[in-house]
Write a protein that holds these residues in place. Structure first.
Motif, short mmCIF file in Angstrom:
data_model
loop_
_atom_site.label_atom_id
_atom_site.label_comp_id
_atom_site.label_asym_id
_atom_site.label_seq_id
_atom_site.Cartn_x
_atom_site.Cartn_y
_atom_site.Cartn_z
N ASN A 34 0.85 -1.20 0.00
CA ASN A 34 0.00 0.00 0.00
C ASN A 34 0.88 1.24 0.00
O ASN A 34 2.06 1.20 0.37
CB ASN A 34 -0.90 0.01 1.24
CG ASN A 34 -1.75 -1.23 1.35
OD1 ASN A 34 -2.45 -1.60 0.42
ND2 ASN A 34 -1.68 -1.89 2.50
N PHE A 35 0.27 2.38 -0.36
CA PHE A 35 1.00 3.64 -0.41
C PHE A 35 0.19 4.74 0.29
O PHE A 35 -1.00 4.91 0.01
CB PHE A 35 1.26 4.06 -1.85
CG PHE A 35 2.05 3.06 -2.64
CD1 PHE A 35 3.43 2.99 -2.52
CD2 PHE A 35 1.41 2.17 -3.50
CE1 PHE A 35 4.17 2.05 -3.24
CE2 PHE A 35 2.13 1.24 -4.23
CZ PHE A 35 3.51 1.17 -4.10
N ILE A 276 -1.51 -3.87 8.61
CA ILE A 276 -0.97 -3.63 7.27
C ILE A 276 0.19 -2.63 7.27
O ILE A 276 0.64 -2.21 6.20
CB ILE A 276 -2.07 -3.15 6.30
CG1 ILE A 276 -2.77 -1.89 6.85
CG2 ILE A 276 -3.07 -4.26 6.04
CD1 ILE A 276 -3.79 -1.30 5.90
N ALA A 277 0.67 -2.24 8.45
CA ALA A 277 1.75 -1.26 8.51
C ALA A 277 3.03 -1.79 7.87
O ALA A 277 3.77 -1.04 7.22
CB ALA A 277 2.02 -0.85 9.96
N GLU A 278 3.32 -3.08 8.05
CA GLU A 278 4.57 -3.65 7.57
C GLU A 278 4.75 -3.46 6.06
O GLU A 278 5.83 -3.13 5.60
CB GLU A 278 4.60 -5.15 7.91
CG GLU A 278 5.87 -5.87 7.50
CD GLU A 278 7.04 -5.60 8.44
OE1 GLU A 278 8.16 -5.98 8.07
OE2 GLU A 278 6.83 -5.00 9.52
N ASN A 279 3.68 -3.64 5.31
CA ASN A 279 3.78 -3.57 3.86
C ASN A 279 3.13 -2.31 3.29
O ASN A 279 2.60 -2.31 2.19
CB ASN A 279 3.14 -4.82 3.23
CG ASN A 279 4.08 -6.01 3.24
OD1 ASN A 279 4.55 -6.40 4.30
ND2 ASN A 279 4.35 -6.56 2.09
N THR A 280 3.19 -1.24 4.05
CA THR A 280 2.71 0.05 3.57
C THR A 280 3.88 1.04 3.49
O THR A 280 4.61 1.22 4.46
CB THR A 280 1.63 0.62 4.51
OG1 THR A 280 0.49 -0.25 4.49
CG2 THR A 280 1.19 2.01 4.05
N VAL A 281 4.05 1.64 2.33
CA VAL A 281 5.01 2.74 2.16
C VAL A 281 4.31 4.01 2.64
O VAL A 281 3.34 4.46 2.04
CB VAL A 281 5.43 2.89 0.69
CG1 VAL A 281 6.33 4.12 0.52
CG2 VAL A 281 6.14 1.64 0.20
N PHE A 282 4.79 4.58 3.74
CA PHE A 282 4.19 5.76 4.35
C PHE A 282 5.18 6.92 4.21
O PHE A 282 6.28 6.87 4.78
CB PHE A 282 3.86 5.47 5.81
CG PHE A 282 3.07 6.55 6.51
CD1 PHE A 282 2.58 7.66 5.86
CD2 PHE A 282 2.77 6.42 7.86
CE1 PHE A 282 1.86 8.64 6.51
CE2 PHE A 282 2.05 7.38 8.55
CZ PHE A 282 1.58 8.49 7.86
N LYS A 323 8.55 5.66 5.95
CA LYS A 323 8.52 4.47 6.81
C LYS A 323 7.93 3.32 5.99
O LYS A 323 6.79 3.39 5.54
CB LYS A 323 7.67 4.73 8.06
CG LYS A 323 7.63 3.52 9.00
CD LYS A 323 6.77 3.81 10.22
CE LYS A 323 6.66 2.57 11.10
NZ LYS A 323 5.77 2.79 12.27
N TRP A 324 8.71 2.29 5.82
CA TRP A 324 8.30 1.10 5.06
C TRP A 324 8.95 -0.09 5.75
O TRP A 324 10.02 -0.54 5.37
CB TRP A 324 8.76 1.24 3.61
CG TRP A 324 8.39 0.13 2.68
CD1 TRP A 324 7.46 -0.83 2.87
CD2 TRP A 324 8.99 -0.12 1.40
NE1 TRP A 324 7.42 -1.68 1.78
CE2 TRP A 324 8.34 -1.26 0.86
CE3 TRP A 324 10.00 0.51 0.67
CZ2 TRP A 324 8.70 -1.78 -0.39
CZ3 TRP A 324 10.33 -0.01 -0.57
CH2 TRP A 324 9.68 -1.14 -1.09
#
Length: 486
Positions: A34-35, A276-282, A323-324
């Motif tokens: 996710n982005f 889903i934080a682990e696989n989210t580009v924030f 943070k990704w």
């Protein structure tokens, strides 16, 4: 100097965070990335705690930096609203696609349908797309977000000072240009859901966007999504909710920054709660530097020269945190060059999406995001401003400033919401600055490095041929395209 530094402070902070109680998380099977992009308006390079902010705290942004990567040489596409956003959304230097300055409510132009936005690119890969905040790429319906790849939109279509009042919410005198503006509309999709007619309405915007963003995450947690949150703040007139009013030592601007930091924390919590934080580009960054003539209602350029609407470092070098957890090493700092136009091609690489058919200027910088310090995907930055004026170029640690005029902040600022005057200044001859030793651009060393000037002038000539330069009478280059017209 190593490009990637693991700081002792970040490690300690990260340890403290890891020992804190965690919210109950949903289990999720993730087979996509996710982005999330949070994009702040008129926030300075020095307005985050990790970059020296004083008078207020930004614990969520500090935590984000401790758990992710902070860039020290990241640039907005241009140092002004619409142009900057056009660059972010399309991966192009804004002047390539006809954008300059800030669009106004009654302008009949906007983003050309031939251009591909991040949202359009990711929709082709099955992503849900949402924007909650300020758009500013054209007010007529054909230029609004739903017509350019977004499934959902709630926010204002342009800057929050483009209303028929002054910057402190008072009526303007008869004949004032702002009387041509309607009351500030808040759109839901293509339709007006309410209008803002006073400062109390401005106070609601940061919370509104945040609540919509969190709801979007909760509804789309099981599917790939792109969430874009371009906050209206910290653009004047400043607005802040009661939960943060009076909380900072600095005053209203500090209160606004604390609420923006809270917003980041709410989005982080939603990602974690949904597993889903682990696989989210924030990503957290800003559209340009601070609007310094507003005095205590403006931020800090963190020691960089000048601010918004100038091609000096304070106008265009901006905070950038990514943070990704799945790929970005925690507590790291990247000193390599990056630009907002690099976000689109980087997302394309991660999502395995097709790049736009028309030429873009952005570069894939995902290797930097992954901590691969031996790479250097971007060597140069072009500093275009105004209708199509090339004001400077940077390569590695060297910046050549070309002859141009600008409106300087080196005069008495305003106070309490009223803007002060600016003074016209001019660079008469090219100037050379060493960004490693002199990021404040105080010492012109052009006489010592003629070989660097010659090297950078080759970039200047290439840019002028491709994109033009009105400073020397070249209106367009071979690669300029037209803005969209109603």
């Amino acid at each position: 100097m190593k490009t990637l530094i693991i700081s002792f402070f970040a490690a300690i902070l990260l340890t403290a965070v890891s020992c804190s109680p965690k919210p109950e998380q949903k289990s999720a099977t993730i087979d996509h990335t996710n982005f999330v992009v949070v994009f702040i308006d008129d926030m300075g390079y020095g307005d985050i705690g990790t970059q020296g902010a004083t008078g207020w705290t930004t614990p969520n942004l500090d935590k984000m930096a401790a758990e992710g990567m902070r860039f020290t040489n990241f640039y907005a596409a241009q140092p002004v609203c619409s142009a900057s956003r056009a660059g972010l959304m399309t991966g192009c230097y804004p002047n390539r696609i006809g954008f300059s300055g800030a669009l106004f409510p009654n302008d009949q132009v906007g983003i050309n349908p031939n251009e591909t936005t991040i949202a359009e690119m990711l929709k082709e890969k099955g992503y849900a797309t949402g924007i909650f905040g300020k758009w500013h790429l054209g007010r007529p319906t054909e230029f609004l977000p739903l017509q350019h790849g977004f499934d959902e939109y709630v926010g204002i279509p342009y800057s929050n000072d483009m209303w028929p009042l002054d910057d402190v919410g008072n009526p303007v005198p008869e004949g004032h240009g702002r009387l041509k503006n309607p009351d500030l509309p808040v759109l839901n999709g293509n339709d007006i859901m309410m209008t803002i007619t006073d400062l109390k309405g401005q106070d609601t915007l940061t919370t509104l966007y945040t609540e919509k963003a969190v709801d979007f995450i909760n509804r789309n947690a099981d599917n790939p999504f792109f969430l874009y949150v371009p906050h209206s703040m910290s653009h004047v007139p400043l607005g802040v909710s009661d939960k943060f009013r009076g909380k900072s030592k600095q005053g209203l601007y500090g209160d606004v920054m604390m609420e923006i930091d809270w917003s980041v924390g709410q989005i982080e919590k939603a990602l974690a709660a949904n597993g889903i934080a682990e696989n989210t580009v924030f990503i957290f960054t800003t559209d340009n530097g601070p609007w310094l003539n507003y005095g205590n209602h403006a931020g800090s350029a963190g020691g960089l020269r000048e601010g918004k609407t100038t091609s000096w470092e304070g106008g265009q070098r901006v905070p950038f945190i990514i943070k990704w957890p799945a790929a970005t090493p925690a507590g790291t700092i990247c000193n390599k060059l990056g630009c907002a136009i690099d976000i689109l091609p980087s997302f394309a690489k991660i999502a395995e999406a097709k790049l736009p058919e028309l030429k873009i200027d952005g570069l894939d910088i995902t290797d930097l995001w992954k901590g691969k310090t031996e790479t250097e995907p971007r060597e140069t930055i072009l500093f275009y401003y105004g209708k199509n004026n090339l004001n400077g170029v940077r390569k590695d640690n060297w910046k050549l400033v070309l002859p141009h005029t600008w409106a300087s902040y080196h005069t008495q600022p305003g106070e309490n919401g009223y803007g002060g005057k600016r003074i016209r200044m001019k660079v008469e001859e090219p100037e050379l600055y060493n960004m490693m030793r002199d990021p404040g651009e105080q010492y012109n060393v052009i006489e010592y490095h003629p070989e660097k000037v010659a090297e950078l002038m080759k970039l200047v000539e290439e840019a002028r041929a491709e994109l033009g330069d009105l400073n020397v009478g070249i209106e367009k280059g071979a690669g300029n395209r037209e803005i969209g017209r109603k």
